[in-house]
Design a protein around this motif. Structure first.
Motif, PDB file in Angstrom:
ATOM      1  N   GLN A 112     -60.818  74.946 -55.608  1.00 31.97           N
ATOM      2  CA  GLN A 112     -59.565  74.943 -54.756  1.00 31.97           C
ATOM      3  C   GLN A 112     -58.367  75.047 -55.516  1.00 31.97           C
ATOM      4  OE1 GLN A 112     -59.557  74.308 -51.354  1.00 31.97           O
ATOM      5  NE2 GLN A 112     -61.597  75.263 -51.606  1.00 31.97           N
ATOM      6  N   ARG A 161     -65.009  76.157 -46.849  1.00 30.86           N
ATOM      7  CA  ARG A 161     -64.432  76.747 -48.206  1.00 30.86           C
ATOM      8  C   ARG A 161     -64.000  78.292 -47.804  1.00 30.86           C
ATOM      9  NH1 ARG A 161     -69.663  77.400 -51.610  1.00 30.86           N
ATOM     10  NH2 ARG A 161     -68.226  78.404 -53.025  1.00 30.86           N
ATOM     11  N   ARG A 164     -60.501  79.539 -46.895  1.00 32.17           N
ATOM     12  CA  ARG A 164     -59.240  79.752 -47.808  1.00 32.17           C
ATOM     13  C   ARG A 164     -58.886  81.288 -47.940  1.00 32.17           C
ATOM     14  NH1 ARG A 164     -58.579  78.480 -54.062  1.00 32.17           N
ATOM     15  NH2 ARG A 164     -56.363  78.510 -54.205  1.00 32.17           N
TER      16      ARG A 164
END
Length: 297
Positions: A112, A161, A164
């Motif tokens: 991240q 996830r 992104r």
């Protein structure tokens, strides 16, 4: 490196270690100076959470004989640590901690926070590229006793996830794949047909690069190095310096997070070598499309 550390905390620990070494002080002496154990200083220096007040940080900097610039830098990093801790948007993945491997918290912290992710995979697709059906087969195979509810939570985590890739234009993903990744029939021909088509589509994103190393490339360094992922990070505001890269290597029962400069450079050199034998993005799309059609036939 231990799970859950943040980039500011890593940078803070590294800077404090540099100041202690320059001052020729031991971890024991540093701990005694601010009434913290030697182990606490050690944990602080590798980016783990240690309960130390701002006043204790100031005393530690005085003990190290740090100049005003160094003090300003360290206290700025400390503020970034506190800001990261208070950010309600950070650590969303921790809600899934009970259905993932113990090292996954740290992996997600890095994923991240990084600006660029480069991965070489020898046998399986990385999580950011997996379709739900592909991922479902992997989860069921790795942990056949997992409940249906927890399997769905793993799939939900993977989907979050993957957002992104389309929501964060500043994040880039480079993937180098052995052709064997495409040939292993994970979940069967139908699953692989869908997965291959997904690779063709997601590879068109401007921030995603997918390149295959074909079988006819012959022997290559990746066969020796095995699968790994390199994380590159943006500069931190307080230090104005880039956070050092991290290499992640996963095994069946554990994982390694590698930060040594020489180790990082060897992995970067390996990536450079692999890029030389990989197909172009366009040629990769042609190959993957052909394989998708073979599976669908």
């Amino acid at each position: 490196m231990v799970g859950g550390s943040t980039l500011p905390r890593r940078a803070l620990g590294r800077r404090l270690r540099e100041l202690r070494t320059k001052a020729k002080k031991s971890q024991l002496a540093a701990g005694l100076a601010i009434e913290v154990s030697k182990q606490g200083i050690g944990r602080l220096e590798v980016g783990q959470v240690v309960r130390i007040s701002t006043a204790q940080f100031r005393d530690l900097l005085d003990f190290y004989g740090a100049d005003e610039d160094a003090k300003t830098e360290v206290l700025g990093l400390l503020q970034e640590v506190k800001a990261a801790k208070g950010d309600s948007s950070s650590g969303w993945w921790r809600a899934y901690a009970d259905v993932v491997n113990p090292h996954f918290d740290h992996f997600m912290s890095l994923e991240q926070a990084c600006r660029r992710m480069t991965t070489f995979q020898l046998t399986l697709l990385p999580g950011l590229l997996q379709t739900p059906a592909y991922r479902r087969w992997l989860v069921a195979t790795a942990d056949p006793a997992m409940s249906a509810v927890d399997v769905e939570r793993r799939l939900e985590l993977a989907a979050r996830r993957q957002r992104r890739l389309v929501e964060d234009p500043d994040f880039s993903l480079e993937v180098l794949l052995s052709e064997s990744v495409l040939r292993h029939q994970v979940g069967g021909r139908e699953v692989m047909s869908e997965q291959s088509q997904h690779l063709v589509e997601i590879g068109r994103l401007p921030n995603v690069s997918i390149r295959v190393i074909p079988f006819d490339a012959g022997g290559h360094l990746g066969l020796v190095v095995q699968s790994f992922t390199l994380f590159d990070f943006p500069p931190l505001h307080a230090s104005r310096m880039a956070e050092p890269p991290v290499v992640f290597v996963e095994g069946f029962t554990g994982a390694l997070f590698l930060e040594d400069d020489s180790v990082i450079e060897r992995h970067k050199a390996a990536l450079a070598s692999l890029r030389q034998v990989a197909l172009s993005e366009d040629d990769t799309r042609v190959l993957v499309q052909d394989i998708a059609e073979e599976y669908a036939a």
